[in-house]
Design an enzyme around this catalytic site. Structure first.
Site, PDB file in Angstrom:
ATOM      1  N   TRP A  23     -45.325   0.864 -29.416  1.00  0.00           N
ATOM      2  CA  TRP A  23     -43.930   1.317 -29.527  1.00  0.00           C
ATOM      3  C   TRP A  23     -43.029   0.682 -28.477  1.00  0.00           C
ATOM      4  O   TRP A  23     -41.836   0.941 -28.441  1.00  0.00           O
ATOM      5  CB  TRP A  23     -43.859   2.842 -29.436  1.00  0.00           C
ATOM      6  N   ARG A  24     -43.608  -0.176 -27.621  1.00  0.00           N
ATOM      7  CA  ARG A  24     -42.816  -0.861 -26.609  1.00  0.00           C
ATOM      8  C   ARG A  24     -42.492  -2.308 -26.979  1.00  0.00           C
ATOM      9  O   ARG A  24     -41.913  -3.034 -26.172  1.00  0.00           O
ATOM     10  CB  ARG A  24     -43.549  -0.832 -25.264  1.00  0.00           C
TER      11      ARG A  24
ATOM     12  N   GLU B 266     -42.945   9.349 -29.115  1.00  0.00           N
ATOM     13  CA  GLU B 266     -42.771  10.411 -28.126  1.00  0.00           C
ATOM     14  C   GLU B 266     -43.198  11.774 -28.669  1.00  0.00           C
ATOM     15  O   GLU B 266     -43.780  12.577 -27.948  1.00  0.00           O
ATOM     16  CB  GLU B 266     -41.318  10.466 -27.644  1.00  0.00           C
TER      17      GLU B 266
ATOM     18  N   LEU C 194     -53.751  15.491 -35.296  1.00  0.00           N
ATOM     19  CA  LEU C 194     -52.885  15.551 -34.113  1.00  0.00           C
ATOM     20  C   LEU C 194     -52.522  16.986 -33.744  1.00  0.00           C
ATOM     21  O   LEU C 194     -52.182  17.269 -32.599  1.00  0.00           O
ATOM     22  CB  LEU C 194     -51.590  14.755 -34.342  1.00  0.00           C
ATOM     23  N   GLY C 195     -52.580  17.883 -34.736  1.00  0.00           N
ATOM     24  CA  GLY C 195     -52.233  19.276 -34.473  1.00  0.00           C
ATOM     25  C   GLY C 195     -50.737  19.497 -34.367  1.00  0.00           C
ATOM     26  O   GLY C 195     -49.934  18.570 -34.514  1.00  0.00           O
ATOM     27  N   TYR C 196     -50.365  20.751 -34.096  1.00  0.00           N
ATOM     28  CA  TYR C 196     -48.949  21.126 -33.952  1.00  0.00           C
ATOM     29  C   TYR C 196     -48.140  20.583 -35.146  1.00  0.00           C
ATOM     30  O   TYR C 196     -47.205  19.800 -34.997  1.00  0.00           O
ATOM     31  CB  TYR C 196     -48.366  20.594 -32.638  1.00  0.00           C
TER      32      TYR C 196
ATOM     33  N   TYR D 148     -36.459  16.301 -23.372  1.00  0.00           N
ATOM     34  CA  TYR D 148     -37.309  15.166 -23.004  1.00  0.00           C
ATOM     35  C   TYR D 148     -37.217  14.041 -24.037  1.00  0.00           C
ATOM     36  O   TYR D 148     -36.969  12.877 -23.689  1.00  0.00           O
ATOM     37  CB  TYR D 148     -38.773  15.593 -22.859  1.00  0.00           C
TER      38      TYR D 148
ATOM     39  N   ASP E  20     -41.004  15.113 -18.442  1.00  0.00           N
ATOM     40  CA  ASP E  20     -42.184  15.799 -18.972  1.00  0.00           C
ATOM     41  C   ASP E  20     -43.097  16.166 -17.812  1.00  0.00           C
ATOM     42  O   ASP E  20     -42.706  16.078 -16.642  1.00  0.00           O
ATOM     43  CB  ASP E  20     -42.901  14.923 -20.002  1.00  0.00           C
TER      44      ASP E  20
ATOM     45  N   CYS F  37     -50.187   3.222  -4.938  1.00  0.00           N
ATOM     46  CA  CYS F  37     -48.908   3.696  -5.469  1.00  0.00           C
ATOM     47  C   CYS F  37     -47.762   2.818  -4.971  1.00  0.00           C
ATOM     48  O   CYS F  37     -47.606   2.621  -3.761  1.00  0.00           O
ATOM     49  CB  CYS F  37     -48.662   5.145  -5.058  1.00  0.00           C
TER      50      CYS F  37
ATOM     51  N   SER G  59     -52.204  26.525 -28.880  1.00  0.00           N
ATOM     52  CA  SER G  59     -51.487  26.811 -27.633  1.00  0.00           C
ATOM     53  C   SER G  59     -51.629  28.265 -27.213  1.00  0.00           C
ATOM     54  O   SER G  59     -51.664  28.580 -26.029  1.00  0.00           O
ATOM     55  CB  SER G  59     -50.006  26.451 -27.798  1.00  0.00           C
TER      56      SER G  59
END
Length: 387
Positions: free
Chosen positions: A35-36, A48, A91-93, A131, A149, A213, A331
């Site tokens: 997706w980039r 997303e 994927l659920g939800y 988000y 997020d 980092c 959830s």
């Protein structure tokens, strides 16, 4: 007197140097994700939503298939629900993908089939929260909008030692304020994606890789040696346990009996083996009294049993043992399902919202994750029988 926030202590030079260092790191280290490849808002939007509470590695194949099946917003808006749910299977939800289609219909009706390019209009779309709106706005349209997020809150909480509880909705405003101070307004999409990548691969919940980092020198928690104390998060309530018995019923045509769930509610319109909810005590009793016996021939030794009365509506002879347990966490719920196998010499009259299907036809039906686990459990027993 209001306590000064740590991000307000950064002057213009420090903010600009921080942004430059961070963006340079992102350009060197960014993940190569499908997706980039461009800034298409449709691709960004779908990715997303898929990435919410799902690992990147899992999402990639789903994303490719979704784009193949629904290459445009118009294709998505006009897709049959069953095919849409099939694309999302695992994927659920599932309310998310239904919301995606509702938003696609909005875009078709109100925006001539094109994603709106203002944050206010993006927010109006079904299922798009702060988000996702921030991600689409910043990455696709270059709007200086935060995309906050869990990963981002973890990074920013350590960067500024923010003590607000990230489990509380009210804390989002704190992180939004901090983000609007530090976001690179010239490269907001890259900045937000840099935070996503840093939180995913470096600034991890446990054992953060502070030694590699890129913004270590700016991190207040690191300088104090307290990075593992952030973010502050209160414990989430444990999901409620629910107990079911599942019936894998096979007829003499090698077909299995399936029921479709109601049109609304959890797992709406999806197909499963017949399920009956029982109490925890009943569940434990069936698990114990119909326990596995590895010496038993798994399919040939079946018998009628007056004690097995939970599926009296089906003219079935039941295997005198259960086929094991599967669990699945939503959830707010944790399902415990005990699987039983039975055989019928005929295809009895189907109830409403039910059908018979051969094992090879399961791929054409929309199964929720618990049902997929039950099918796997059935196959394990078949494998053991063959062995």
């Amino acid at each position: 007197m209001t306590k000064e926030k740590n991000w307000t202590r950064w002057d213009k030079d420090k903010r600009e140097t921080f942004q430059e260092v961070f963006i340079e790191w992102y350009e060197r280290e960014k993940r190569n994700l499908p997706w980039r490849v461009n800034q298409d808002p449709y691709r960004i939007w779908i990715s997303e939503i898929m990435l919410q509470q799902t690992r990147v590695e899992t999402v990639i194949d789903y994303f490719y298939r979704f784009m193949e099946w629904f290459p445009t917003i118009k294709d998505l808006a006009n897709a049959p629900e069953e095919r849409l749910l099939k694309a999302w299977e695992g994927l659920g939800y599932y309310s998310r993908v239904r919301n995606i289609q509702a938003a696609a219909k909005q875009i078709l009706a109100d925006y001539d089939g094109k994603m709106p390019n203002s944050i206010e209009e993006i927010h109006k779309l079904k299922g798009i929260g702060p988000y996702t709106a921030g991600a689409i706005g910043s990455i696709a349209f270059g709007l200086p909008e935060p995309a906050i997020d869990g990963n981002v809150m973890r990074v920013v909480s350590r960067l500024f030692c923010i003590e607000d509880d990230i489990a509380k909705a009210s804390s989002r405003k704190v992180f939004d304020t901090a983000m609007r101070v530090i976001i690179d307004e010239n490269h907001p999409g890259e900045f937000n994606q840099a935070l996503m990548d840093l939180g995913s691969g470096v600034c991890k919940p446990t054992s953060p890789k502070c030694e590699v980092c890129p913004i270590q020198q700016y991190c207040l928690a690191y300088s104090k040696g307290v990075q593992t104390e952030f973010p502050v998060k209160s414990k989430k309530a444990k999901p409620k346990k629910v107990y079911y018995l599942a019936a894998a019923i096979e007829n003499d045509q090698s077909e299995f009996y399936l029921k479709q769930r109601e049109e609304t509610g959890l797992l709406a319109n999806m197909w499963t083996f017949p399920l009956v909810e029982v109490s925890e005590l009943e569940y434990a009793a069936y698990k114990k009294n119909w326990a596995k016996d590895e010496e038993m021939d798994l399919f040939d030794l079946v018998a009628e049993d007056p004690d097995f009365s939970l599926f009296p509506e089906y003219p079935v002879i039941w295997q005198k043992r259960h086929f094991g347990e599967v669990t699945h966490i939503f959830s707010h719920l944790k399902w415990h399902i005990l699987l039983f196998y039975g055989r019928s010499n005929k295809t009895f009259v189907s109830e409403s919202r039910s059908q018979w299907a051969k094992r090879q036809d399961f791929s054409t039906l929309v199964f929720p994750k618990p049902q997929m686990k039950l099918v796997d459990q059935l196959e394990k027993n078949r494998t053991l029988r063959n062995h």
